[in-house]
Design a protein around this motif. Structure first.
Motif, short mmCIF file in Angstrom:
data_model
loop_
_atom_site.label_atom_id
_atom_site.label_comp_id
_atom_site.label_asym_id
_atom_site.label_seq_id
_atom_site.Cartn_x
_atom_site.Cartn_y
_atom_site.Cartn_z
N GLU A 1 76.81 -65.47 -97.53
CA GLU A 1 76.11 -64.31 -97.27
C GLU A 1 74.99 -64.95 -96.08
O GLU A 1 74.47 -64.10 -95.08
N LYS A 2 74.39 -66.12 -96.14
CA LYS A 2 73.44 -66.59 -95.34
C LYS A 2 73.95 -66.75 -93.79
O LYS A 2 73.11 -66.17 -92.74
N LEU A 3 75.28 -67.25 -93.82
CA LEU A 3 75.62 -67.59 -92.56
C LEU A 3 76.39 -66.28 -91.83
O LEU A 3 76.34 -66.35 -90.55
N SER A 4 76.62 -65.33 -92.71
CA SER A 4 77.21 -64.01 -91.96
C SER A 4 76.03 -63.34 -91.43
O SER A 4 76.33 -62.60 -90.52
N ALA A 5 75.06 -63.26 -92.07
CA ALA A 5 73.60 -62.88 -91.54
C ALA A 5 73.19 -63.25 -90.12
O ALA A 5 72.93 -62.86 -89.43
N ARG A 6 74.01 -64.71 -90.08
CA ARG A 6 73.52 -65.41 -88.57
C ARG A 6 74.79 -65.08 -87.52
O ARG A 6 74.97 -66.05 -86.91
N LYS A 7 75.51 -64.37 -87.76
CA LYS A 7 76.51 -63.95 -86.88
C LYS A 7 77.90 -64.92 -87.15
O LYS A 7 78.64 -65.14 -86.20
N ALA A 8 78.09 -65.69 -88.20
CA ALA A 8 79.05 -66.53 -88.16
C ALA A 8 80.26 -65.65 -88.67
O ALA A 8 80.47 -64.56 -89.56
N LEU B 1 70.47 -77.04 -97.62
CA LEU B 1 70.26 -77.95 -98.69
C LEU B 1 69.62 -77.27 -99.80
O LEU B 1 69.96 -77.64 -101.08
N THR B 2 68.61 -76.29 -99.55
CA THR B 2 68.06 -75.84 -100.58
C THR B 2 68.68 -74.71 -101.20
O THR B 2 68.81 -74.81 -102.48
N ASP B 3 69.65 -74.20 -100.93
CA ASP B 3 70.47 -73.00 -101.28
C ASP B 3 71.64 -73.75 -102.14
O ASP B 3 71.78 -73.16 -103.24
N TYR C 1 69.04 -74.18 -89.65
CA TYR C 1 69.54 -73.96 -90.93
C TYR C 1 69.80 -75.01 -92.02
O TYR C 1 69.91 -74.72 -93.17
N GLN C 2 69.91 -76.26 -91.36
CA GLN C 2 70.24 -77.47 -92.36
C GLN C 2 69.46 -77.60 -93.43
O GLN C 2 69.76 -77.67 -94.58
N GLN D 1 63.49 -82.17 -88.98
CA GLN D 1 62.81 -80.87 -89.65
C GLN D 1 61.92 -79.94 -88.84
O GLN D 1 61.70 -78.99 -88.87
N ALA D 2 61.01 -80.93 -88.43
CA ALA D 2 59.78 -80.27 -87.51
C ALA D 2 60.34 -79.63 -86.30
O ALA D 2 59.79 -78.47 -86.09
N ILE D 3 61.09 -80.11 -85.83
CA ILE D 3 61.64 -79.65 -84.42
C ILE D 3 62.35 -78.36 -84.72
O ILE D 3 62.47 -77.31 -84.11
N ALA D 4 63.14 -78.35 -85.86
CA ALA D 4 63.93 -77.24 -86.42
C ALA D 4 63.03 -76.12 -86.91
O ALA D 4 63.63 -74.85 -86.83
N TYR D 5 61.85 -76.35 -87.28
CA TYR D 5 61.18 -75.70 -88.05
C TYR D 5 60.26 -74.74 -87.18
O TYR D 5 59.99 -73.32 -87.38
N ILE D 6 59.72 -75.29 -86.11
CA ILE D 6 58.81 -74.50 -85.16
C ILE D 6 59.59 -73.48 -84.60
O ILE D 6 60.64 -73.29 -84.39
#
Length: 610
Positions: free
Chosen positions: A424-431, A463-465, A458-459, A573-578
């Protein structure tokens, strides 16, 4: 040493399929180490970051001797982000050992490294590793490997590959599972028998010629260029020159040292080294990877393997926060520029270019992990820098003028219960879902094709999901037309509205607003991000507000404040978060998140102008 007594091989595989552990055992059982010598595990991963993360980042050479045959071995990285290392290495070996985990089976990076090896015309040996694991299924994995060879366009000769069963951790290999063994002798014998000696390219009576494949700096010898001698001999004191890929002369010089690999050590040798051997040469100051080192009379360069283009870029700039210069000693733009150019020189997968902004440089690479490792290395060396959010590198179709973006093959192994939320999450991201099926042990294997930009950040969400149980592997596939905007809504952030030290009382009151990134008593400044807002908008807050003192005393009024431990993001994580209007401030001691524009009034004005 005669070229007939030489074997040049690379160990290639997917991440964590046991390459470095296998090389460890090959070194031990070949008698490379003395009986009394103390040797650490994964001895080839000698970089501090490699040891911490348990991954191989840099390709490394070693050599063993087995029954009179000198075997040069190269341990290669498994992550796609460091694929530039793999491509170069395969150009100087005559064979390779493809390790495949007998439990996990064929993975995306197995496909990547095998494709490179087959394209170079190598005939791999397939080693089914970890066959001692409880859920190992070597027969199934062997069939999958054969299918992969066929899909990748292997020739009939390449399809007729030899295979062997092994346990790198326990140090044994066997050609037949019904005939157990307790050493790696069968693997050694198979390498000597199956991998050809470097006779096809050997021209020992011709002028000297070598393609530089690896580069490193030595404090005493200067620049060291490693490669396989294609023709002639290398002798200390010999005059040579360097040619670029297009045949232009770069420089002239003399060989000051020739170093050959003996075990884990590089030893200087005075006798001539013949064509076919892998050596490191010192004496040149400008030549780099993919350049040809040759005798003075030669004018043509050796063909160099093209390198896949970078897919992710980010801006590295001077740290201009109020706390700049307090924790690092390398803060000037000139020093940062020199360090980035030095990295690009030795790592062909990284490109560095100037930007329109002052004191800022565009750094492009294969992925977030590769760029994160570069910045982590710099902060440990004492650098202070600011990092922007990663962006994908777009291309333009030369025929149609259409905008193209990089796509990645994704392979995910998750518990069955989490497969729905992942799709579901990746489909929303055009996968696009390509395949899905059981992978054993109550797990589902999902294969998708997705734009690289949709996977930035997304990583952590993945991991949370999956409650930390999912495994996501990704590798660059190709370029496709732009897929349109992707909604990646992130919660807002809590921003400090003044300079000073955080107060526990203020943070305690702000915990209802969201999740904190900082603890009590830490230095902060106006515009610094101190936490994640529970809502979608950004909020300016005062983390320094102290408790007001009064003369009134009441029961429960002065209870001790107990703060929830802050969520401190790692560098990746910081680089991907901003977001686009934010930066990561990286120093040797801290990783801080901040807004590009620190003043809240100026920030609001910029939003209005946009």
């Amino acid at each position: 040493m005669s070229h007939k007594q030489i074997r040049n091989i690379a160990i290639i595989a997917h991440v964590d399929h046991g390459k470095t552990t296998m090389v460890d055992q090959l070194l031990r059982q070949s008698g490379t180490f003395a009986e009394h010598e103390k040797v650490v595990d994964t001895v080839m991963d000698n970089n501090a970051i490699e040891k911490e993360r348990g991954i191989t980042i840099l390709a490394k050479n070693c050599a063993v001797t087995w029954e009179g045959t000198h075997i040069n071995i190269v341990d290669t990285p498994g992550h796609a982000d460091f694929g530039g290392e793999v491509e170069r290495i395969l150009g100087m070996v005559d064979g390779c050992v493809l390790l495949v985990d007998a439990e996990e089976g064929v993975m995306p990076q197995t496909k990547f490294v095998l494709g490179k090896a087959l394209k170079m015309g190598l005939k791999p040996i397939v080693c089914l590793n970890k066959v001692d694991r409880p859920h190992a299924d070597p027969d199934r994995v062997l069939n999958d490997a054969f299918d992969l060879f066929a899909i990748m366009g292997a020739t009939d000769e390449q399809l007729d590959f030899p295979h062997i069963y092994a346990s790198g951790k326990q140090g044994w290999a066997t050609m037949d599972m019904d005939k157990p063994n307790d050493t790696l002798a069968p693997l050694f014998d198979l390498i000597v028998k199956h991998v050809p000696s470097p006779k096809a390219e050997v021209r020992k009576d011709e002028p000297f010629q070598m393609l530089a494949v690896l580069i490193e700096s030595d404090p005493f010898l200067g620049r060291l260029l490693t490669g396989r001698i294609e023709a002639g001999k290398a002798v200390p004191g010999m005059a040579i020159k360097a040619l670029s890929r297009d045949g232009k002369e770069i420089e002239r010089g003399r060989i000051t040292k020739v170093l050959a690999f003996r075990g884990l050590k590089r030893q200087p040798i005075d006798e001539p080294t013949e064509a076919g051997d892998i050596v490191a040469i010192a004496g040149l100051s400008k030549a780099t990877v993919a350049d040809t080192l040759c005798a003075m009379e030669l004018t043509e360069a050796l063909p160099a393997q093209p390198i896949d283009p970078p897919t992710i870029s980010m801006t590295v700039s001077v740290n201009d926060s109020p706390l700049a210069g307090r924790e690092g000693d390398k803060v000037q733009s000139r020093v940062i520029r020199d360090r980035l150019l030095k990295e690009a020189e030795s790592n062909v997968a990284i490109k560095v270019s100037e930007t329109a902004e002052r004191d800022a440089y565009e750094v492009a690479g294969r992925g977030e992990l590769q760029l994160g490792v570069l910045i982590e290395s710099m902060r440990r060396e004492g650098f202070e820098v600011s990092i922007s959010r990663p962006r994908v590198v777009f291309q333009t179709d030369p025929e149609t003028g259409e905008r193209l973006e990089p796509m990645e093959d994704i392979q995910i192994d998750v518990d069955d219960e989490f497969s729905g939320i992942v799709i579901e999450k990746l489909s929303a991201r055009k996968a696009e879902l390509k395949d899905m099926g059981p992978s054993g042990g109550g797990k589902t294997r999902i294969q998708l094709l997705a734009p690289s930009r949709s996977l930035i950040g997304y990583q952590g969400e993945f991991l949370t999901d999956t409650r930390g149980s999912g495994v996501l592997n990704r590798v660059f596939s190709h370029y496709e037309p732009y897929k349109g905007p992707i909604d990646q809504q992130r919660k807002g952030v809590l921003i400090s509205n003044s300079d000073g030290e955080t107060a526990a009382y203020a943070l305690w009151n702000l915990e209802d607003r969201g999740t904190m990134f900082v603890g009590g008593g830490e230095k902060t400044y106006e515009g610094m991000i101190i936490g994640e807002n529970a809502r979608t908008d950004d909020l300016d807050v005062n983390p320094m507000k102290a408790k007001q003192l009064t003369n009134v005393r009441a029961s429960g009024k002065d209870e001790a404040i107990r703060l929830t431990p802050p969520r401190r993001p790692t560098l990746e994580q910081a680089i991907a978060y901003i977001q686009e209007d934010e930066l990561v401030e990286v120093t040797p001691k801290n990783i801080r998140l901040r807004k590009k524009v620190l003043n809240p009034s100026f920030r609001k004005r910029r939003v209005k102008d946009e």
